[in-house]
Design a protein around this motif. Sequence first.
Motif, PDB file in Angstrom:
ATOM      1  N   PHE A 263       0.837  -1.202   0.000  1.00 47.12           N
ATOM      2  CA  PHE A 263       0.000   0.000   0.000  1.00 47.12           C
ATOM      3  C   PHE A 263       0.871   1.251   0.000  1.00 47.12           C
ATOM      4  O   PHE A 263       0.666   2.179  -0.779  1.00 47.12           O
ATOM      5  CB  PHE A 263      -0.924  -0.015   1.223  1.00 47.12           C
ATOM      6  N   GLY A 266       2.525   1.762  -3.242  1.00 46.64           N
ATOM      7  CA  GLY A 266       1.603   1.889  -4.374  1.00 46.64           C
ATOM      8  C   GLY A 266       1.844   0.831  -5.435  1.00 46.64           C
ATOM      9  O   GLY A 266       1.691   1.077  -6.624  1.00 46.64           O
ATOM     10  N   VAL A 302      -7.471   0.345  -1.257  1.00 45.06           N
ATOM     11  CA  VAL A 302      -7.365   1.464  -2.205  1.00 45.06           C
ATOM     12  C   VAL A 302      -8.747   1.857  -2.715  1.00 45.06           C
ATOM     13  O   VAL A 302      -9.130   3.030  -2.703  1.00 45.06           O
ATOM     14  CB  VAL A 302      -6.426   1.094  -3.383  1.00 45.06           C
TER      15      VAL A 302
END
Length: 388
Positions: A263, A266, A302
């Motif tokens: 996370f 990304g 996300v």
Amino acid sequence: MKPLFYCPSCDERHEPIPTCPDCETFLRYSAETDAVQRAIEGDFWAALPKHIRTISMGEANTPLVRLERTSEELGIDIYGKLESLNPTCSFKDRGSALSVSSVVDPGTDYEAVVVASTGNTATSVAAYAAHAGVPCAVLVPAATSTAKLSQAAAHGVRMFTVEGDFSECFSRAQTIADDHILNATAVYSANPYIACADRTVAFELLSDLSDIPDWVSVPVGAGPLLGGTYDGFTELADVGIADKTPSMLCVQARGCHPVVRGFDKGRAVSAWNEPITTSVGAIADPLRGYAADGERTRQTVVESDGDAIALEDDLVYEWTDRLAEWEGIYAEPASAASVAALAESEAVDTSESAVALVTGHGLKEDNLREPEFESKGTVETVRTALLN
Ligand SMILES: *Cc1c(COP(=O)(O)O)cnc(C)c1O
Ligand SMILES: [Zn+2]
């Protein structure tokens, strides 16, 4: 509506298997609107696959409690959902009830279950297997809490230790599983029932709050609880019962946090190949051999406009004590991490509302706290301690 398991990418329906045979996307389940409505009214089984024979011990419909002092200290409106009050004292009972039900269902060839676990899934599947009279083998890492192991052993299942970590146990269970042996391990890629059952957490939260919270904080290993809960919320929005979905807060132990690392960077989640330096095993899954499970969780975070956070063990233990002292809730450390994450995440604003999933009970942990004795308990010393 799509009553069977379906692929969210191809939009095709499939038998209950973990992933789409065409594109490998994890399959999902969604129920008819009236079934969802019945689930909101407290019928846990209404929103689960109907063909399955029900093995139940009163799982789900767990209490939601406002955390008064924590809310005041943090300036966030926080509720704890006490999954610790399920029959074997963790949320794993939701998935175990459905998995074991599928084994006894005449529509399947299953005769037995195998399960890999750091503790709670072993205990839960063992209990449901005993209740259903289904043979059960438990594979645990050699270093696992004996409190959890004795709870599983009490049910008379076959117990095996495996040299190595949870990933090692899981890959062995996957190899053992076939048409006659269901892998009841609580990761997406073992079977599709786990995340399917965890959807019901969302239905219960809407029922209790009469609203969708801004945040739902979830301790994460591979993440089917987080993914399943969010699936439930999107289902509520899809059928028009709710008008928004919450942001999901994913919390893992810093000593092994592959989902949070993905996370933060990304990018797709990869397995944790570094040493595992945490004692909070339930939220420290290295995902070796099934990083796709963690990636499904990352994508959910996300998509939900959520956040992911890794916490040091010290902080997790601090919040375990706080939850017990401030709120009267005795949670295992992995569970208290959900509250700790709300305190630590910069994405959570004051004035927002949040639910922390208190996933497992403190009684499962060996010697969580040694009692400290103050002095001789005379009438005088006790009265002074209480009233001054
Ligand atoms: C299994 C477990 C978790 C992690 O949930 P996943 O859905 O496996 O990611 C968190 N807390 C406790 C107490 C657990 O037993
Ligand atoms: Zn597909």
